[in-house]
Design a protein around this motif. Sequence first.
Motif, mmCIF file in Angstrom:
data_model
loop_
_atom_site.group_PDB
_atom_site.id
_atom_site.type_symbol
_atom_site.label_atom_id
_atom_site.label_comp_id
_atom_site.label_asym_id
_atom_site.label_seq_id
_atom_site.Cartn_x
_atom_site.Cartn_y
_atom_site.Cartn_z
ATOM 1 N N ARG A 172 0.848 -1.184 0.000
ATOM 2 C CA ARG A 172 0.000 0.000 0.000
ATOM 3 C C ARG A 172 0.886 1.238 0.000
ATOM 4 N N SER A 262 -10.308 0.863 -5.201
ATOM 5 C CA SER A 262 -9.239 1.347 -4.335
ATOM 6 C C SER A 262 -9.792 2.243 -3.227
ATOM 7 N N GLU A 282 -7.672 3.445 -13.551
ATOM 8 C CA GLU A 282 -8.169 2.143 -13.117
ATOM 9 C C GLU A 282 -9.644 1.974 -13.446
ATOM 10 N N SER A 360 -5.762 -1.659 -7.536
ATOM 11 C CA SER A 360 -4.705 -1.611 -6.525
ATOM 12 C C SER A 360 -5.223 -0.825 -5.325
ATOM 13 N N LYS A 368 -3.944 -6.424 -11.177
ATOM 14 C CA LYS A 368 -4.545 -5.125 -10.900
ATOM 15 C C LYS A 368 -4.718 -4.292 -12.175
ATOM 16 N N ARG A 371 -1.917 -1.604 -13.216
ATOM 17 C CA ARG A 371 -0.766 -2.095 -13.985
ATOM 18 C C ARG A 371 -1.157 -2.394 -15.430
ATOM 19 N N GLU A 482 2.011 -9.658 -3.535
ATOM 20 C CA GLU A 482 2.313 -9.106 -4.863
ATOM 21 C C GLU A 482 3.798 -9.224 -5.196
#
Length: 507
Positions: A172, A262, A282, A360, A368, A371, A482
């Motif tokens: 995080r 998120s 995202e 994420s 995620k 990415r 991760e």
Amino acid sequence: MWQRFTLYDLRVIGHYLGTLTLFFAVLMIAPLGTALIFQEWEPAARYLVAIGIAMVGGCSLRFLRIEPGRLSRRQALAVTGFAWVVLALFASIPLYFSGHYATYLDAVFDGVSGLTTTGASVIVDLDHLSYADNMFRFAIHALGGLGLIVVALSFGLFGRGGGASLFSSEGRSEHVVPNVVQTAQFIARITLLIVAVATLIITALCLGLGMEPVRAFLNALWVSISGFMTGGFAPMQLSIMYYHSFPLECILMVLMILGSISFVLYAEVWKGRAGAFFKDLETKTMVLWIAVMAFVFTATLSSWALFDDMLTLLRRGLFMIISVFTTTGFQVVTTNQITTVFSNGAFLTLAFVMAVGGSSGSTSGGIKFSRMGIIFKSIVANVKEALAPDSARVVVSYSHLGRRTLTPNIVKEAMTVFILYVITYVVGALVGIAHGGEAIPAIFESVAMTSNGGITTSLAQPGMPATLELFYILQMWAGRLEFVTLLALIVEVGASLVPRVKPRLNP
């Protein structure tokens, strides 16, 4: 040069692990209290013993270091990496002696699965599990979904010595608010609010289905926790199919989507900047990816004899897509139907969706959307550079908590994690095939474990080969961290185990 762990490092790591273990002992008061309320004396005795063992272990580790001090980055990586395994071992104690597991390793598997919010389970006769054991399973879902460190920080367990290092070591890197502890508390408050509202709504639905009030409340609480934590555990063997309720499925679909967003974006909306949510990379990637994959999956479903009308097709197909992209693992079709009716195309479509996962900084797993969005942006940048004149400077930007410029370092970080996930998916599939599994189910199972997705087919089952089970545990652990934290931890431990070479003195 890689640094070795010194005796002081080990004392510091043990001290913080002891703090987490003591907190885990406090968490087990929830199933103990549940057992006492419902007069489940055998589970009550098990959890009382487990609390005692955890307290003895935690206190012993705490005494390794008494003096205060700041936590270094490498110490934080070790604490975070080992915490998932240490707490899973303590969780396996009351689970194994419940009599619902074929082997002790199966209990460890479920402990790791619960903490990492994978949701894959090898429990035997789930329908007759005690209230206390069910409460414990969902309690560890809540702890693991929020993050061990986030929960500990929200209670101020680590003081001011290592909050920032521990927070970032759990994957995080973005703070909701400037202060790490306040960030953890904000995440906890949002979770409590959403779970509480969902529990009230689902309780009403369960009462409408004819359940007794207490059972309706407990089922609502458990599936609400599992849905928002994108965990996947369910109180009944048939998962969500047990309830046969379309309204309940709709509530859970909303809950799973909320869990895959998120927490940083929640903060933006909370501050009145709702536009940031819709502009975010995202969000755009999620909408595009899910729209395409839902269309493909629906096309594979249309030829199934399992669905006799379009409404059932859309209902179950949409639920399964949302369940896998959020890496929750809830099911509205039986495992037998998945293995016997699903086509190879359906298997692979669900595997692709599950491999990517959610956002994420959320409770979901997988590669995620951030990415994937960055990788797509880097492809666009390369195409633009190929088409632009030699003298032109190509700049690609994207929106994520403000306007950002795509840089080589950002792309490299996204590609590194992406490649590590893909390699693990492939290796896991090969391990499954080596243990006698068919190729498609082995790929699906490997993706489910590494992305913490939870839907299993035929390989992950009670009493599976120990080597396969250990590898699946490793995949769940690596996926939850991760990879970066885990790889750094492996390198640090490896460097510490290599014998020192004494320099030769010239005669």
